[in-house]
Design an enzyme around this catalytic site. Structure first.
Site, PDB file in Angstrom:
ATOM      1  N   GLU A   1       0.832  -1.201   0.000  1.00  0.00           N
ATOM      2  CA  GLU A   1       0.000   0.000   0.000  1.00  0.00           C
ATOM      3  C   GLU A   1       0.873   1.261   0.000  1.00  0.00           C
ATOM      4  O   GLU A   1       1.773   1.411   0.815  1.00  0.00           O
ATOM      5  CB  GLU A   1      -0.926  -0.015   1.217  1.00  0.00           C
ATOM      6  CG  GLU A   1      -2.018   1.009   1.142  1.00  0.00           C
ATOM      7  CD  GLU A   1      -3.200   0.674   2.040  1.00  0.00           C
ATOM      8  OE1 GLU A   1      -3.966   1.591   2.358  1.00  0.00           O
ATOM      9  OE2 GLU A   1      -3.334  -0.497   2.420  1.00  0.00           O
ATOM     10  N   GLY A   2       0.599   2.159  -0.917  1.00  0.00           N
ATOM     11  CA  GLY A   2       1.354   3.395  -1.062  1.00  0.00           C
ATOM     12  C   GLY A   2       2.360   3.334  -2.191  1.00  0.00           C
ATOM     13  O   GLY A   2       2.587   4.333  -2.888  1.00  0.00           O
TER      14      GLY A   2
END
Length: 667
Positions: free
Chosen positions: A590-591
């Site tokens: 995530e990210g």
């Protein structure tokens, strides 16, 4: 405030008050809506009544389906009772329903029993349900028997349905007042005075001594110690302080991976800068911190500059058809920056939230994996840190409190949810104060995706198996057994909370936990400071779903570069109205996917900001360059670039410490 905090809502209002329009707007983000029309067709010669019905039909989106119940008043209760948890129903309105109920064609009828059946169906409904009804209790008592019968029956129906609904709103002259549940004091209310200067919250001070979650949350000597799952939690070394706002509090260190220089914040005099990153509201404060409550009035992006920027793209001197889907990036940047000529985001910050979930939702997750990922990012290693360095973005790692098993009880105590929301808000404020122009919301934590699926099921009526991604073990293999354990945990949690309130803070406490609560606070704080956010992954999209009840404006400051192949992110994007810009299906954590797509987004903004207008539309067709003085004295025969000059094997310096690479002029 939106309807997303509840399953059932009654919207009351007078004639032409706007109650139907507001009710329709509250379900506009649902994937499908079943519109239940209760009004009779009326006299064929009554053209005014026919026009009213036609106006209502014209407002309904083409994806909605319509069901008529005028032929049988008892049919309405049957439709509501039969609706499933994945359905959204809009009933408009109970006034027409009472009219049919009192029609001589349906007499004799037991009005009281029929109204009771309707209220029972509303109370037990598992669907998302919005009912519209006229409020006639403020008028004079009618002078005719039929008029009195209508007002009495409608008043009884409104009262019974209001008692059965989770929430009730009254619309007067297009303005909504929430009658149930009671709404706290407005965000702009004057806070009570602090008891002493030392107790006054500080927005500017960022102390240097870390406060751990355990220390800040430690009960007083006369308080009972926590028991059960809460007593077994281990406090992170640097986490959200529970007494945020009561005094100074330390925020996590901001890291710059690989020593990549972060550009200085743009000055107010820079072209197109405006005040888009300036504070926009006086933060609601009390002696214990921020007041984060449903229905907060936060800023919206500019309605005009976004379309203007997109329209301007058609005039640019582009050799092809244009930017395609990336036009959305230009419109988003223009609206959030408040200028029709948006500039690329120079100062970017990645907020990595690390918080584990205990219980079945973390089945198949290696122990300590999220902590290892956080340490890796701090050391400048791993995909997230390397991509942050490539994008000249700084990195801030935040530890959220561990969430308890949601199948057994609440994920987080209510007070901890409040603290996490305030702490996330403060992180966004710190970024805005530092001149950050774009936030990337990232998360890593065992069980985070399953907890996000539970939040999505509670807010959008989704079935957990359809929004819960496959579990991949350390060997890169699909672990179906762990996936089934996660599905069972989410199912049990939803069953446990089936009669609980669906208000935002209750969802965070019961299902979401610390990481999603903290991410929600970040979104709200970024919205308050007009800082756009790149979402990437289940935690960010789940936080965006929850934030709609607290401030519906938050989702308009979010951009989703890619869904990453995650089913939960796809559904949340549909509900939020966020169209993923690319379909790369990267699964880098995530990210990291957002950072991988960020250079492409910046390229689109660079072209939109620097390309001239096409000569056929009045643009300059000369080779004079960009308008600075560096081209003065050049002839049209000279190229726009410099010929490379010979150089040694390594960079050299001429009169300064700055390296000069091959092909660059030293003058």
């Amino acid at each position: 405030m939106s309807v997303d905090g509840w399953h059932t809502l009654l919207v009351l209002g007078g004639i032409r008050s706007g109650k139907s329009e507001i009710a329709e707007s509250l379900v506009a983000d649902a994937p499908t809506v079943r519109y239940v029309a209760t009004a009779p067709a009326g006299d064929p010669e009554d053209t005014e009544w026919a026009a009213r019905l036609a106006t209502h039909r014209a407002r309904r989106p083409g994806s909605w389906t319509t069901e008529e119940t005028a032929a049988n008043p008892g049919r309405l209760a049957e439709v509501i009772a039969a609706a499933g948890p994945n359905e959204t129903l809009l009933v408009d309105d109970l006034g027409g329903w009472v009219t049919v109920l009192l029609d001589p064609a349906h007499q004799p009828a037991d009005d009281t029993a029929t109204i009771a059946e309707l209220a029972a169906a509303v109370r037990s409904s598992t669907a998302r349900l919005v009912l519209v009804s006229p409020e006639v209790g403020l008028s004079l008592v009618p002078t005719t028997p039929l008029g009195r019968a209508f007002t009495d029956a409608l008043g009884a129906a409104n009262r019974a349905v209001a008692d059965a609904c989770d929430a009730v709103a009254l619309v007067v002259a297009g303005q909504t007042t929430w009658l149930k549940p009671a709404v706290p004091a407005p965000a702009h209310a004057v806070p009570p005075a602090a008891t002493s200067p030392e107790a006054e919250p500080s927005r500017d001070a960022v102390p240097q001594v870390a406060t751990s979650w355990a220390t800040a949350s430690r009960p007083a000597p006369d308080q009972a110690a926590p028991t059960g799952a809460a007593a077994n939690r281990t406090a992170p070394a640097q986490a959200v302080p529970a007494d945020f706002g009561a005094g100074d509090v330390t925020l996590p260190e901001v890291l710059t991976p690989a020593a990549a220089p972060v550009p200085a914040p743009a000055t107010p005099e820079a072209p197109g800068t405006g005040d888009w990153a300036a504070p926009t509201m006086a933060l609601p404060m009390i002696a214990t911190g921020l007041v984060i409550q449903p229905g907060m009035e936060l800023p919206m992006p500019d309605d005009y500059t976004g379309p203007q920027a997109v329209d301007r793209l058609a005039t640019l001197d582009l050799p092809g058809a244009g930017l395609g889907v990336l036009e959305q990036v230009v419109g988003f940047a223009a609206a959030t920056q408040g200028t029709s000529m948006p500039r690329p985001w120079d100062s970017v910050r990645v907020l990595l939230i690390q918080g584990d979930h205990e219980g079945g939702v973390s089945a198949g997750a290696p122990a300590g994996e999220s902590a290892r990922r956080a340490r890796q990012a701090r050391a400048g290693r791993g995909a997230l840190a390397r991509l942050a360095a490539e994008n000249r973005a700084d990195l801030q790692i935040v530890e959220a409190p561990t969430s308890a098993p949601i199948e057994d009880g609440p994920a987080l105590p209510g007070d901890d949810v409040e603290a996490a929301l305030r702490y996330g808000w403060r992180l966004a404020e710190q970024a805005a104060d530092a001149g950050v122009q774009l936030l990337v919301l990232a998360a890593c934590g065992a069980g985070a995706e399953a907890a996000a699926a539970a939040v999505l099921a509670a807010t959008a009526g989704a079935e957990p198996p359809t929004v819960l991604g496959r579990v991949i073990n350390e060997q890169g293999e699909i672990d179906d057994a762990a996936w089934m354990v996660r599905c069972a945990a989410v199912r049990d949690a939803l069953h446990r909370t089936r009669r609980s309130s669906r208000e935002a803070k209750d969802i965070l406490a019961e299902l979401g936990g610390g990481d999603i609560a903290l991410a929600t606070g970040v979104l709200l704080g970024a919205t308050a400071r007009k800082v756009p956010v790149l979402l990437d992954g289940p935690v960010g999209t789940a936080a965006a779903m929850v934030s709609r009840d607290l401030a519906g404006q938050a989702r308009h400051w979010c951009l989703l570069p890619d869904h990453g192949g995650r089913p939960g992110v796809r559904l949340a994007a549909d509900v939020l109205g966020l169209t993923p810009l690319v379909d790369l299906r990267l699964d880098l954590g995530e990210g990291a996917t957002a950072l991988a797509a960020l250079p492409l987004l910046r390229s689109a903004l660079t072209l939109a900001a620097t390309l001239p207008v096409h000569p056929s539309l009045g643009g300059d067709d000369s080779d004079a360059g960009t308008g600075d003085d560096s081209d003065a004295g050049r002839t049209d025969d000279e190229p726009d670039f410099a010929e490379p000059e010979p150089a040694g094997p390594g960079p050299t310096t001429i009169g300064s410490d700055e390296p000069v690479s091959p092909g660059r002029r030293a003058d």
